[in-house]
Design a protein around this motif. Structure first.
Motif, PDB file in Angstrom:
ATOM      1  N   GLU A 129      -3.173  14.868 -10.224  1.00 30.61           N
ATOM      2  CA  GLU A 129      -2.238  13.807 -10.579  1.00 30.61           C
ATOM      3  C   GLU A 129      -0.799  14.316 -10.596  1.00 30.61           C
ATOM      4  O   GLU A 129       0.140  13.570 -10.318  1.00 30.61           O
ATOM      5  CB  GLU A 129      -2.604  13.227 -11.945  1.00 30.61           C
ATOM      6  CG  GLU A 129      -3.841  12.327 -11.902  1.00 30.61           C
ATOM      7  CD  GLU A 129      -4.292  11.896 -13.289  1.00 30.61           C
ATOM      8  OE1 GLU A 129      -3.631  12.287 -14.277  1.00 30.61           O
ATOM      9  OE2 GLU A 129      -5.298  11.176 -13.390  1.00 30.61           O
ATOM     10  N   LYS A 130      -0.624  15.610 -10.907  1.00 27.27           N
ATOM     11  CA  LYS A 130       0.721  16.194 -10.953  1.00 27.27           C
ATOM     12  C   LYS A 130       1.105  16.823  -9.615  1.00 27.27           C
ATOM     13  O   LYS A 130       2.270  16.835  -9.233  1.00 27.27           O
ATOM     14  CB  LYS A 130       0.785  17.250 -12.063  1.00 27.27           C
ATOM     15  CG  LYS A 130       0.553  16.663 -13.451  1.00 27.27           C
ATOM     16  CD  LYS A 130       0.385  17.739 -14.487  1.00 27.27           C
ATOM     17  CE  LYS A 130       0.041  17.126 -15.851  1.00 27.27           C
ATOM     18  NZ  LYS A 130      -0.277  18.158 -16.855  1.00 27.27           N
ATOM     19  N   SER A 132      -6.877  15.865 -13.242  1.00 26.54           N
ATOM     20  CA  SER A 132      -5.635  15.947 -14.021  1.00 26.54           C
ATOM     21  C   SER A 132      -4.601  16.800 -13.291  1.00 26.54           C
ATOM     22  O   SER A 132      -3.403  16.480 -13.275  1.00 26.54           O
ATOM     23  CB  SER A 132      -5.938  16.543 -15.396  1.00 26.54           C
ATOM     24  OG  SER A 132      -4.762  16.716 -16.136  1.00 26.54           O
ATOM     25  N   SER A 183      -6.511   5.804  -5.090  1.00 29.36           N
ATOM     26  CA  SER A 183      -5.531   6.592  -5.839  1.00 29.36           C
ATOM     27  C   SER A 183      -5.527   6.266  -7.329  1.00 29.36           C
ATOM     28  O   SER A 183      -5.061   7.064  -8.135  1.00 29.36           O
ATOM     29  CB  SER A 183      -4.127   6.383  -5.267  1.00 29.36           C
ATOM     30  OG  SER A 183      -3.766   5.011  -5.320  1.00 29.36           O
ATOM     31  N   ARG A 184      -6.058   5.093  -7.684  1.00 31.99           N
ATOM     32  CA  ARG A 184      -6.036   4.688  -9.096  1.00 31.99           C
ATOM     33  C   ARG A 184      -7.374   4.909  -9.810  1.00 31.99           C
ATOM     34  O   ARG A 184      -7.505   4.624 -10.993  1.00 31.99           O
ATOM     35  CB  ARG A 184      -5.632   3.215  -9.198  1.00 31.99           C
ATOM     36  CG  ARG A 184      -4.148   2.975  -8.870  1.00 31.99           C
ATOM     37  CD  ARG A 184      -3.771   1.544  -9.131  1.00 31.99           C
ATOM     38  NE  ARG A 184      -4.042   1.165 -10.517  1.00 31.99           N
ATOM     39  CZ  ARG A 184      -4.121  -0.102 -10.932  1.00 31.99           C
ATOM     40  NH1 ARG A 184      -3.952  -1.092 -10.074  1.00 31.99           N
ATOM     41  NH2 ARG A 184      -4.375  -0.372 -12.190  1.00 31.99           N
ATOM     42  N   PRO A 216      -0.104  12.995  -6.506  1.00 35.22           N
ATOM     43  CA  PRO A 216      -0.562  11.781  -7.209  1.00 35.22           C
ATOM     44  C   PRO A 216      -1.359  10.810  -6.346  1.00 35.22           C
ATOM     45  O   PRO A 216      -2.218  10.091  -6.856  1.00 35.22           O
ATOM     46  CB  PRO A 216       0.749  11.136  -7.676  1.00 35.22           C
ATOM     47  CG  PRO A 216       1.742  12.239  -7.692  1.00 35.22           C
ATOM     48  CD  PRO A 216       1.344  13.172  -6.592  1.00 35.22           C
ATOM     49  N   GLU A 217      -1.115  10.801  -5.039  1.00 31.80           N
ATOM     50  CA  GLU A 217      -1.806   9.848  -4.162  1.00 31.80           C
ATOM     51  C   GLU A 217      -3.211  10.298  -3.802  1.00 31.80           C
ATOM     52  O   GLU A 217      -3.996   9.522  -3.228  1.00 31.80           O
ATOM     53  CB  GLU A 217      -0.987   9.630  -2.872  1.00 31.80           C
ATOM     54  CG  GLU A 217      -0.979  10.806  -1.897  1.00 31.80           C
ATOM     55  CD  GLU A 217      -0.033  11.945  -2.295  1.00 31.80           C
ATOM     56  OE1 GLU A 217       0.078  12.910  -1.518  1.00 31.80           O
ATOM     57  OE2 GLU A 217       0.594  11.866  -3.374  1.00 31.80           O
ATOM     58  N   ASN A 269      -7.118  11.589  -4.619  1.00 27.88           N
ATOM     59  CA  ASN A 269      -8.153  11.372  -5.633  1.00 27.88           C
ATOM     60  C   ASN A 269      -9.351  12.271  -5.346  1.00 27.88           C
ATOM     61  O   ASN A 269      -9.793  12.381  -4.208  1.00 27.88           O
ATOM     62  CB  ASN A 269      -8.581   9.904  -5.624  1.00 27.88           C
ATOM     63  CG  ASN A 269      -9.538   9.583  -6.748  1.00 27.88           C
ATOM     64  OD1 ASN A 269     -10.723   9.864  -6.649  1.00 27.88           O
ATOM     65  ND2 ASN A 269      -9.020   8.994  -7.813  1.00 27.88           N
ATOM     66  N   ASN A 274      -9.651   7.162 -11.630  1.00 22.48           N
ATOM     67  CA  ASN A 274      -9.629   8.450 -12.333  1.00 22.48           C
ATOM     68  C   ASN A 274     -11.066   8.906 -12.555  1.00 22.48           C
ATOM     69  O   ASN A 274     -11.825   8.271 -13.295  1.00 22.48           O
ATOM     70  CB  ASN A 274      -8.894   8.308 -13.669  1.00 22.48           C
ATOM     71  CG  ASN A 274      -8.708   9.647 -14.360  1.00 22.48           C
ATOM     72  OD1 ASN A 274      -9.656  10.368 -14.623  1.00 22.48           O
ATOM     73  ND2 ASN A 274      -7.470   9.970 -14.658  1.00 22.48           N
TER      74      ASN A 274
END
Length: 562
Positions: A413-414, A410, A372-373, A417-418, A420, A375
């Motif tokens: 993420e909105k 992007s 999830s982190r 968010p979890e 990827n 990017n």
């Protein structure tokens, strides 16, 4: 280019004044453009009150002020993270096409000119107020004679002439920068402008967008819940595009999505999976999937709009890109590095080890991060940066797909968010890599190349016979080229010279030693034999010294010639 400069001099002045006004006057001066255009610096060296803004922000404002061509230039540059700094890329992504709409009379005149009929005979209903307005076109709601609701995209009058005018200026400036500055030796600006021209001309031809929509529709038959509007070809031309009207919910309107009962997590997964399938499976993808170009129907169906900018990836490149994503997902440094090199981006296969080490450092950075982190936009930016530092120029399609994936990330993420994008891409990429080695795929490749194999097998006996005849006639030669052979040969010659010198010196020493020993054993001091041996010793020493001097001079000359 003198004629071009003379014809476009007013536009040149406008462009340079705008850039100088926003703090780029010094850069223009250093590039030598003032001198090239024979323009006075006075009146252009204006520092904007916005000088406290970042370079990226000032560049974005300048491009917006200069109009549609330069807005498009900025949007294309926002995909080139391999040559444009990250901060500027992020700012250029904010460039908007939204401008004041043109009048209904101009819309009516253009449509009637394209279809050689009055507007009332073409559409039963036509809204005078546009539902969307952009730099190149605007969209109107309409109803066909058969009652079908449609969206009509109409090109802005005179925009082709404006863009053509600006493209000539960009070509002129790119030619100047390529031939008169150090930047031109690093980046091929003329090729960039030519590439941009092709992209822009495709966007100006609405029939191309219609063809793109048909291709997407065919590809989306493999995916449930993904669609594009249907093109009404009878009412479509180069400057007018009539498509099915779809009244969906904006993907960024979270309140409306919740009210309609749309599952945002499921929607996000669908969008991410669709983009990954477009890139990795179809090799034909939406290159600008920002929130304004994606709608959601109440039943959860995803609709992609504005299909003018697309990316294409060949089958071989799709396999390579799939390997890249599998390598990243599995933290496999070597697989990632090899995948990038397989893109034919590395002109010379040197410093491969350093490149792999740089990739390894990047992978280590993401090793401990949860999915999830991670990017994907930042990840791809780092890949671009590593490629640039190692002298690798990535192909355009890779930068376009990077832009698409970063835009989708992007959006996710909105929306969720979890989730990827990389997590979604991994199983798709892995499946495609496995499929590429399947019997079915190998058989397909064999069938595709069967005629080439047939020709090769047919010509093989001739080549073997020719080879044997040359061998029999003593006419067969094999050429071997050893890397840095000249340097190796020089070192070999130096070593041989030293050995020769040592052998000669040893021989002379043995002879002289023999004379000395003979003199001491066989001759009485003052006798005739003693004097003869002494004379021979002197002559031997002179000869030895002469030989040594000769060899040394020969060695020095040999080294100098090499």
């Amino acid at each position: 280019m003198v004629i071009s400069k003379r014809v476009n001099i007013k536009r040149y002045q406008e462009i340079i004044t705008v850039f100088a006004k926003h703090g780029f006057g010094l850069v223009i001066d250093q590039l030598g453009i003032f001198e090239y255009l024979k323009m006075r610096k006075r009146g252009t060296e204006v520092e904007s009150v916005n000088s406290k803004r970042s370079i990226g922000e000032r560049l974005r404002i300048s491009l917006e002020e200069l109009g549609p061509t330069f807005v498009k230039v900025g949007q294309i540059l926002s995909t080139r993270a391999d040559i444009v700094p990250h901060g500027i890329v992020e700012e250029l992504k904010k460039l908007q096409n939204s401008v004041q709409p043109f009048s209904f009379n101009e819309v009516k005149t253009l449509i009637e000119s394209e279809f050689e009929d009055v507007l009332e005979n073409i559409y039963m209903e036509f809204s005078q107020v546009p539902i969307a307005s952009a730099s190149i076109s605007q969209v109107h709601y309409a109803v066909l004679k058969n009652g079908e609701k449609v969206a009509v995209k109409v090109q802005r009058p005179g925009i082709e002439r404006i863009i053509s005018h600006d493209l000539n200026i960009l070509k002129d400036l790119a030619h100047f920068v390529d031939n008169h500055t150090k930047f031109g030796k690093i980046y091929d600006f003329s090729s960039m402008v030519n590439d941009f021209e092709r992209t822009l001309k495709n966007e100006l031809d609405f029939t191309k967008e219609g063809e793109n929509a048909d291709t997407f529709r065919e590809n989306f038959t493999k995916d449930e819940g993904i669609k594009v509007p249907e093109v009404k070809w009878t009412y479509t031309s180069r400057r007018v595009l009539t498509m099915e009207y779809i009244e969906g919910i904006g993907i960024d309107d979270h309140r409306a999505l919740e009210k309609a009962g749309v599952d945002k997590r499921e929607t996000a997964e669908k969008i991410a999976a669709s983009i990954c399938n477009q890139i990795l499976r179809d090799g034909f993808f939406h290159a600008d999937p920002h929130p304004g170009n994606i709608k959601v129907l109440p039943d959860g169906t995803i609709v992609f709009l504005d299909l003018g900018m697309v990316g294409r990836v060949s089958e071989s490149r799709r396999k390579t890109i799939s390997k890249f994503f599998v390598g990243v997902a599995n933290k496999d440094t070597r697989m990632v590095a090899r995948a990038i090199m397989e893109l034919d981006a590395m002109s010379e296969k040197k410093n491969i080890r350093k490149f792999e080490q740089d990739i390894d450092i990047m992978i280590d950075k993401y090793l401990t991060l949860p999915w999830s982190r991670i990017n994907i936009g930042e990840l791809l930016y780092e890949v671009f940066n590593i490629a640039f530092l190692n002298g690798i120029r990535l192909p355009r399609e890779f930068t376009l797909l990077a832009k698409s994936l970063a835009t989708i990330q992007s959006l996710l993420e909105k929306l969720a968010p979890e989730l990827n994008t990389l997590e979604v891409a991994k199983p798709i990429a892995k499946k495609l890599v496995i499929q590429s080695y399947s019997i079915k795929n190998i058989s397909k490749t064999f069938k595709k190349n069967i005629y080439a194999y047939k020709d090769l097998i047919g010509e093989l006996p001739f080549y073997i016979q020719n080879l044997l005849e040359k061998a029999e006639d003593g006419d067969l030669t094999v050429q071997l080229r050893i890397k840095d052979i000249d340097r190796v040969q020089k070192r070999f010659d130096r070593a041989l010279n030293r050995i020769s010198f040592s052998v000669i010196l040893l021989s002379v020493s043995i002879i002289i030693t023999g004379i000395i020993i003979g003199s001491s054993q066989n001759a009485v001091e003052g006798s005739e034999m003693y004097l003869m041996n002494l004379t021979a010793l002197k002559i031997g020493l002179v000869v030895a010294f002469s030989i040594i001097i000769g060899v040394v001079i020969s060695m020095l000359r040999s080294d100098r010639l090499k």
